[in-house]
Write a protein that holds these residues in place. Structure first.
Motif, PDB file in Angstrom:
ATOM      1  N   GLN A 131       0.830  -1.198   0.000  1.00 45.83           N
ATOM      2  CA  GLN A 131       0.000   0.000   0.000  1.00 45.83           C
ATOM      3  C   GLN A 131       0.868   1.253   0.000  1.00 45.83           C
ATOM      4  OE1 GLN A 131      -4.046   0.470   1.488  1.00 45.83           O
ATOM      5  NE2 GLN A 131      -3.141   1.531   3.212  1.00 45.83           N
ATOM      6  N   SER A 132       1.979   1.221   0.738  1.00 47.59           N
ATOM      7  CA  SER A 132       2.870   2.376   0.787  1.00 47.59           C
ATOM      8  C   SER A 132       3.672   2.529  -0.504  1.00 47.59           C
ATOM      9  CB  SER A 132       3.840   2.256   1.970  1.00 47.59           C
ATOM     10  OG  SER A 132       3.155   2.270   3.199  1.00 47.59           O
ATOM     11  N   GLU A 133       4.054   1.411  -1.103  1.00 41.91           N
ATOM     12  CA  GLU A 133       4.869   1.428  -2.312  1.00 41.91           C
ATOM     13  C   GLU A 133       4.257   0.473  -3.336  1.00 41.91           C
ATOM     14  OE1 GLU A 133       6.635   2.421  -4.991  1.00 41.91           O
ATOM     15  OE2 GLU A 133       7.759   3.354  -3.343  1.00 41.91           O
ATOM     16  N   PRO A 134       3.280   0.958  -4.133  1.00 37.81           N
ATOM     17  CA  PRO A 134       2.559   0.082  -5.076  1.00 37.81           C
ATOM     18  C   PRO A 134       3.464  -0.637  -6.074  1.00 37.81           C
ATOM     19  CG  PRO A 134       1.412   2.178  -4.829  1.00 37.81           C
ATOM     20  CD  PRO A 134       2.730   2.324  -4.120  1.00 37.81           C
ATOM     21  N   ALA A 135       4.652  -0.103  -6.332  1.00 39.02           N
ATOM     22  CA  ALA A 135       5.562  -0.755  -7.282  1.00 39.02           C
ATOM     23  C   ALA A 135       5.960  -2.145  -6.809  1.00 39.02           C
ATOM     24  CB  ALA A 135       6.805   0.109  -7.480  1.00 39.02           C
ATOM     25  N   LEU A 136       5.848  -2.390  -5.503  1.00 40.84           N
ATOM     26  CA  LEU A 136       6.203  -3.706  -4.977  1.00 40.84           C
ATOM     27  C   LEU A 136       5.195  -4.781  -5.371  1.00 40.84           C
ATOM     28  CD1 LEU A 136       7.374  -2.728  -1.371  1.00 40.84           C
ATOM     29  CD2 LEU A 136       8.803  -3.349  -3.327  1.00 40.84           C
ATOM     30  N   GLN A 137       3.992  -4.369  -5.792  1.00 46.21           N
ATOM     31  CA  GLN A 137       2.985  -5.347  -6.169  1.00 46.21           C
ATOM     32  C   GLN A 137       3.440  -6.183  -7.370  1.00 46.21           C
ATOM     33  OE1 GLN A 137      -0.251  -5.978  -4.564  1.00 46.21           O
ATOM     34  NE2 GLN A 137       0.297  -7.783  -5.755  1.00 46.21           N
ATOM     35  N   THR A 138       4.079  -5.545  -8.339  1.00 47.84           N
ATOM     36  CA  THR A 138       4.581  -6.269  -9.508  1.00 47.84           C
ATOM     37  C   THR A 138       5.583  -7.337  -9.089  1.00 47.84           C
ATOM     38  OG1 THR A 138       4.289  -4.306 -10.891  1.00 47.84           O
ATOM     39  CG2 THR A 138       5.732  -6.023 -11.735  1.00 47.84           C
ATOM     40  N   LEU A 139       6.440  -6.977  -8.156  1.00 51.52           N
ATOM     41  CA  LEU A 139       7.427  -7.932  -7.656  1.00 51.52           C
ATOM     42  C   LEU A 139       6.736  -9.105  -6.967  1.00 51.52           C
ATOM     43  CD1 LEU A 139      10.681  -6.992  -5.805  1.00 51.52           C
ATOM     44  CD2 LEU A 139       9.176  -8.732  -4.862  1.00 51.52           C
ATOM     45  N   LEU A 140       5.757  -8.800  -6.129  1.00 54.55           N
ATOM     46  CA  LEU A 140       5.044  -9.858  -5.421  1.00 54.55           C
ATOM     47  C   LEU A 140       4.319 -10.786  -6.387  1.00 54.55           C
ATOM     48  CD1 LEU A 140       3.501  -8.151  -2.268  1.00 54.55           C
ATOM     49  CD2 LEU A 140       5.289  -9.877  -2.339  1.00 54.55           C
ATOM     50  N   ASN A 141       3.759 -10.220  -7.438  1.00 52.00           N
ATOM     51  CA  ASN A 141       3.039 -11.036  -8.408  1.00 52.00           C
ATOM     52  C   ASN A 141       3.946 -12.093  -9.025  1.00 52.00           C
ATOM     53  OD1 ASN A 141       0.702  -9.585  -7.973  1.00 52.00           O
ATOM     54  ND2 ASN A 141       0.975  -8.252  -9.739  1.00 52.00           N
ATOM     55  N   ARG A 142       5.237 -11.793  -9.109  1.00 51.24           N
ATOM     56  CA  ARG A 142       6.185 -12.750  -9.685  1.00 51.24           C
ATOM     57  C   ARG A 142       6.495 -13.890  -8.730  1.00 51.24           C
ATOM     58  NH1 ARG A 142      10.363  -8.768 -10.688  1.00 51.24           N
ATOM     59  NH2 ARG A 142      11.797 -10.424 -10.014  1.00 51.24           N
ATOM     60  N   TYR A 143       6.413 -13.633  -7.441  1.00 57.91           N
ATOM     61  CA  TYR A 143       6.869 -14.616  -6.470  1.00 57.91           C
ATOM     62  C   TYR A 143       5.755 -15.342  -5.706  1.00 57.91           C
ATOM     63  CZ  TYR A 143      11.758 -13.095  -6.856  1.00 57.91           C
ATOM     64  OH  TYR A 143      13.023 -12.829  -7.302  1.00 57.91           O
ATOM     65  N   LEU A 144       4.623 -14.687  -5.486  1.00 58.47           N
ATOM     66  CA  LEU A 144       3.599 -15.283  -4.625  1.00 58.47           C
ATOM     67  C   LEU A 144       2.883 -16.436  -5.322  1.00 58.47           C
ATOM     68  CD1 LEU A 144       1.798 -12.326  -2.799  1.00 58.47           C
ATOM     69  CD2 LEU A 144       3.374 -14.006  -1.815  1.00 58.47           C
ATOM     70  N   SER A 145       2.713 -17.513  -4.584  1.00 58.34           N
ATOM     71  CA  SER A 145       1.896 -18.623  -5.055  1.00 58.34           C
ATOM     72  C   SER A 145       0.445 -18.346  -4.715  1.00 58.34           C
ATOM     73  CB  SER A 145       2.343 -19.918  -4.387  1.00 58.34           C
ATOM     74  OG  SER A 145       2.120 -19.837  -2.978  1.00 58.34           O
ATOM     75  N   ASP A 146      -0.432 -19.223  -5.184  1.00 60.83           N
ATOM     76  CA  ASP A 146      -1.845 -19.080  -4.833  1.00 60.83           C
ATOM     77  C   ASP A 146      -2.023 -19.140  -3.314  1.00 60.83           C
ATOM     78  OD1 ASP A 146      -2.540 -18.837  -7.478  1.00 60.83           O
ATOM     79  OD2 ASP A 146      -3.159 -20.936  -7.712  1.00 60.83           O
ATOM     80  N   ALA A 147      -1.264 -19.997  -2.657  1.00 60.72           N
ATOM     81  CA  ALA A 147      -1.343 -20.097  -1.195  1.00 60.72           C
ATOM     82  C   ALA A 147      -0.901 -18.790  -0.542  1.00 60.72           C
ATOM     83  CB  ALA A 147      -0.474 -21.254  -0.706  1.00 60.72           C
ATOM     84  N   GLY A 148       0.125 -18.163  -1.115  1.00 60.41           N
ATOM     85  CA  GLY A 148       0.594 -16.896  -0.572  1.00 60.41           C
ATOM     86  C   GLY A 148      -0.415 -15.788  -0.738  1.00 60.41           C
ATOM     87  N   ARG A 149      -1.047 -15.721  -1.910  1.00 58.00           N
ATOM     88  CA  ARG A 149      -2.068 -14.697  -2.136  1.00 58.00           C
ATOM     89  C   ARG A 149      -3.253 -14.896  -1.196  1.00 58.00           C
ATOM     90  NH1 ARG A 149      -0.468 -16.062  -7.446  1.00 58.00           N
ATOM     91  NH2 ARG A 149       0.665 -14.352  -8.466  1.00 58.00           N
ATOM     92  N   THR A 150      -3.641 -16.141  -1.004  1.00 58.51           N
ATOM     93  CA  THR A 150      -4.758 -16.439  -0.096  1.00 58.51           C
ATOM     94  C   THR A 150      -4.407 -16.034   1.332  1.00 58.51           C
ATOM     95  OG1 THR A 150      -5.516 -18.277  -1.473  1.00 58.51           O
ATOM     96  CG2 THR A 150      -6.219 -18.265   0.830  1.00 58.51           C
ATOM     97  N   ALA A 151      -3.174 -16.323   1.750  1.00 60.70           N
ATOM     98  CA  ALA A 151      -2.755 -15.987   3.111  1.00 60.70           C
ATOM     99  C   ALA A 151      -2.754 -14.482   3.332  1.00 60.70           C
ATOM    100  CB  ALA A 151      -1.370 -16.565   3.383  1.00 60.70           C
TER     101      ALA A 151
END
Length: 435
Positions: A280-300
């Motif tokens: 939320q503070s740094e939206p640019a990090l969302q792109t990075l997370l999208n590359r690494y998070l699994s479905d389990a990570g997104r759910t968590a």
């Protein structure tokens, strides 16, 4: 909300607006209650469309009934409370509404001068709106049951608040940015957001009461980081706040070290709150997370965004964040391996600026949840910058539970910490331990 409650809220808002606290009549009466994991959050917590122009300006107030209160000869014990909403500025420079509570003690102040004010920054409560400390002051124990979205939250900060009130010290408590208010997610452990929320809570309390007395800060764990940040930011962001002393217990000053330490412990869910706040503070990090998070990570992360501490312990205790990623790396490892994330985490470090006033930094020597060495390093960094620091290592027996190693000193050091802060506000000096 009942018709009677709406009318009372409207009348109160009109009174506050006429006193100059609001730029225009509030829309609190028109706002609707909202729910978080089955818990009803009063309409008071919904910010209006337009905010005041000045940081610390009151947006709205209302009487706050305390869950733990006794009748007394000169008034209720430990005092009378007011729920507040005030304006602050987030780390992006945007105006934001923050809620909290102001508590006026029944006990007399026995020190010199007028009654001092302490801003209490709560320890970790969670990320759901139902977790806010001001709501916990009213309800004590918050429960939501059913539909697979149960929640439990306990207002443990009442212990420190009531100890301060018993000394005759007024207390204002901040809920932090996004905790309680439904317009945004709580930016958990964001250094700037938390520091601004603390400093503007002091301004809001001074606007509410007209006091010009000295101010102290008190916080442990997340709260310790928040007040440590506020002490650093005071000279540039709020030089009008007469900060005299700060108690910073177990501050998460180095988020890289803290994230690595918390992974796999009872409070592993706090990593999800931190990551949610980072994005939320740094939206640019969302792109990075999208590359690494699994479905389990997104759910968590989605699940944790509405959880309190109790919920996270029940659901995610001892989980490893390597199970949330597609690469099998931990969140801490990913944050360190990516330059953008590493730079953001480094920008969150506390200890880079000389703090205002005297600061007591206390940390359990066996704390391996919010690691003792990184808090001690913050104190040493401040000393190197000419800060007035009192370093207090708290001896505690190391247990197999990192959570107990962290929260044990919260209880054992609370009395000494309140007494130390009271002495500073009473004008008694404290010798630095920097040499």
């Amino acid at each position: 909300m009942s018709l009677r409650a709406r009318l009372l809220a409207a009348a109160l808002a009109t009174t506050v607006a006429s006193a100059g606290f609001l730029p225009s009549p509030t829309d609190a009466a028109q706002a609707a209650d909202h729910t978080s994991r089955g818990v009803t959050i009063p309409a008071f917590y919904t910010p209006p469309a337009t905010l005041p122009a000045t940081n610390g300006a009151l947006i709205r107030t209302e009487p706050l009934p305390l869950a733990l209160s006794l009748p007394g000869i000169t008034g209720p014990l430990p005092g009378r409370a007011t729920r507040i909403m005030y304006r602050s500025t987030d780390s992006d420079g945007q105006p934001v509404a923050v809620t909290g509570a102001y508590l006026a003690p029944t006990a007399a102040w026995k020190g010199p001068g007028s009654r001092p004010l302490v801003v209490l920054a709560p320890g970790t409560m969670g990320q759901g709106d139902q977790c806010s400390t001001s709501l916990a002051l009213q309800r004590g124990l918050i429960l939501g049951i059913g539909g697979g979205r149960s929640t439990v939250s306990v207002g443990y900060e009442v212990l420190a608040i009531y100890r301060l009130l018993s000394k005759g010290i007024a207390v204002v408590q901040t809920d932090y940015i996004g905790l309680g208010t439904p317009d945004r997610l709580h930016t958990y452990v964001d250094r700037v957001d938390e520091g601004h929320a603390v400093l503007d809570a002091a301004r809001a309390a001074r606007n509410l009461t007209g006091t010009t007395a000295d101010v102290g800060f008190y916080g442990y764990s997340q709260g310790g980081g928040a007040v440590a940040s506020a002490a650093e930011l005071q000279s540039s962001y709020a030089p009008d706040v007469p900060l005299k002393a700060t108690y910073a217990g177990a501050p998460p000053a180095d988020l890289a070290a803290v994230t690595a330490a918390i992974d796999g412990t009872e409070l592993a869910g706090a990593i999800g709150w931190a990551v949610n706040g980072f994005v939320q503070s740094e939206p640019a990090l969302q792109t990075l997370l999208n590359r690494y998070l699994s479905d389990a990570g997104r759910t968590a992360l989605k699940d944790l965004s509405t959880m309190c501490v109790g919920d996270a312990i029940f659901a995610y205790a001892n989980k490893k964040t390597s199970g949330w990623t597609t690469t099998g790396q931990s969140i801490a490892a990913i944050l360190q391996s990516e330059p953008t994330a590493r730079a953001f985490i480094e920008s969150q470090r506390i200890g880079t600026t000389k703090p205002t006033g005297v600061v007591r930094v206390a940390t359990g020597v066996s704390d391996n949840l919010v690691p003792h060495p990184q808090a001690r390093t913050m104190a040493a960094d401040w000393c190197g910058r000419g800060g007035n620091v009192v370093y207090a290592p708290i001896s505690n027996t190391k247990s197999p539970s990192p959570l107990l190693n962290h929260f044990g000193p919260l209880l054992s050091d609370q009395g000494p910490a309140v007494n130390w802060l009271t002495d500073r506000l009473a004008g008694r000096p404290a010798a630095t331990t920097c040499p």
